[in-house]
Design a protein around this motif. Structure first.
Motif, mmCIF file in Angstrom:
data_model
loop_
_atom_site.group_PDB
_atom_site.id
_atom_site.type_symbol
_atom_site.label_atom_id
_atom_site.label_comp_id
_atom_site.label_asym_id
_atom_site.label_seq_id
_atom_site.Cartn_x
_atom_site.Cartn_y
_atom_site.Cartn_z
ATOM 1 N N ASP A 35 4.107 2.417 10.215
ATOM 2 C CA ASP A 35 4.092 3.076 8.846
ATOM 3 C C ASP A 35 2.849 2.835 8.239
ATOM 4 O O ASP A 35 2.431 1.669 7.398
ATOM 5 C CB ASP A 35 5.186 2.721 8.022
ATOM 6 N N LYS A 36 1.632 3.740 8.207
ATOM 7 C CA LYS A 36 0.431 3.259 7.422
ATOM 8 C C LYS A 36 0.534 3.613 5.946
ATOM 9 O O LYS A 36 -0.427 3.471 5.110
ATOM 10 C CB LYS A 36 -0.490 4.237 7.993
ATOM 11 N N SER A 37 1.604 4.109 5.424
ATOM 12 C CA SER A 37 1.812 4.562 3.917
ATOM 13 C C SER A 37 3.102 3.912 3.530
ATOM 14 O O SER A 37 3.993 4.842 2.952
ATOM 15 C CB SER A 37 1.572 6.027 3.732
ATOM 16 N N PRO A 38 3.286 2.642 3.592
ATOM 17 C CA PRO A 38 4.659 2.436 3.276
ATOM 18 C C PRO A 38 4.822 2.340 1.493
ATOM 19 O O PRO A 38 3.739 2.580 1.115
ATOM 20 C CB PRO A 38 4.769 0.734 3.428
ATOM 21 N N VAL A 39 6.009 2.597 1.298
ATOM 22 C CA VAL A 39 6.555 2.652 -0.260
ATOM 23 C C VAL A 39 7.434 1.678 -0.494
ATOM 24 O O VAL A 39 8.488 1.319 0.082
ATOM 25 C CB VAL A 39 7.261 3.932 -0.538
ATOM 26 N N ASP A 40 7.307 0.980 -1.749
ATOM 27 C CA ASP A 40 8.060 -0.252 -2.242
ATOM 28 C C ASP A 40 9.172 0.343 -3.230
ATOM 29 O O ASP A 40 9.139 1.578 -3.161
ATOM 30 C CB ASP A 40 7.321 -1.308 -3.016
ATOM 31 N N VAL A 41 10.071 -0.855 -3.553
ATOM 32 C CA VAL A 41 11.318 -0.216 -4.181
ATOM 33 C C VAL A 41 10.940 0.335 -5.507
ATOM 34 O O VAL A 41 11.720 1.053 -5.946
ATOM 35 C CB VAL A 41 12.280 -1.602 -4.337
ATOM 36 N N GLN A 42 9.825 0.240 -5.981
ATOM 37 C CA GLN A 42 9.239 0.966 -7.196
ATOM 38 C C GLN A 42 8.584 2.090 -7.010
ATOM 39 O O GLN A 42 7.902 2.571 -8.173
ATOM 40 C CB GLN A 42 8.537 -0.147 -8.283
ATOM 41 N N GLY A 43 8.404 2.573 -5.779
ATOM 42 C CA GLY A 43 7.843 3.899 -5.383
ATOM 43 C C GLY A 43 6.501 3.870 -5.282
ATOM 44 O O GLY A 43 5.681 4.932 -5.222
ATOM 45 N N ARG A 44 5.927 2.602 -5.451
ATOM 46 C CA ARG A 44 4.533 2.679 -5.187
ATOM 47 C C ARG A 44 3.956 2.285 -3.757
ATOM 48 O O ARG A 44 4.753 1.867 -2.792
ATOM 49 C CB ARG A 44 3.702 1.237 -5.707
ATOM 50 N N SER A 45 2.916 3.207 -3.196
ATOM 51 C CA SER A 45 2.557 3.128 -1.811
ATOM 52 C C SER A 45 1.225 2.672 -1.752
ATOM 53 O O SER A 45 0.197 2.430 -2.799
ATOM 54 C CB SER A 45 2.688 4.349 -1.155
ATOM 55 N N TRP A 46 0.579 2.129 -0.631
ATOM 56 C CA TRP A 46 -0.537 1.559 -0.356
ATOM 57 C C TRP A 46 -1.112 1.810 1.237
ATOM 58 O O TRP A 46 -0.117 1.864 1.875
ATOM 59 C CB TRP A 46 -0.537 -0.007 -0.924
ATOM 60 N N PRO A 47 -2.176 1.887 1.262
ATOM 61 C CA PRO A 47 -2.821 2.152 2.710
ATOM 62 C C PRO A 47 -2.657 1.092 3.636
ATOM 63 O O PRO A 47 -3.062 -0.028 2.961
ATOM 64 C CB PRO A 47 -4.102 2.849 2.383
#
Length: 72
Positions: A35-47
């Motif tokens: 997964d190249k665009s994970p999302v954390d529990v707060q809805g933030r994603s990072w490349p």
């Protein structure tokens, strides 16, 4: 941390036998669904790039995620 996993034969570092990223026929990171665009529990994603394997929150502790249990 970004790594390329390689398997060497006879210590030949110039021609790895197997690789995870730069293999001539396949990229194992892509084949295994990295997964190249994970999302954390707060809805933030990072490349992320193929080979990114460790993310660590320096302001948190692994003890926050661990709870000991004793089976009886």
């Amino acid at each position: 941390m970004n790594i390329n996993i390689e398997i060497l034969r006879s210590g030949n570092t110039n021609a790895p036998h197997l690789q995870y990223i730069h293999a001539p026929l396949m990229n194992q990171w892509q084949m295994e669904g990295f997964d190249k665009s994970p999302v954390d529990v707060q809805g933030r994603s990072w490349p992320m790039q193929d080979g990114d394997v460790v993310l660590y929150h320096a302001d948190q502790s692994s003890r926050n995620d661990f709870q000991s249990q004793v089976p009886h």
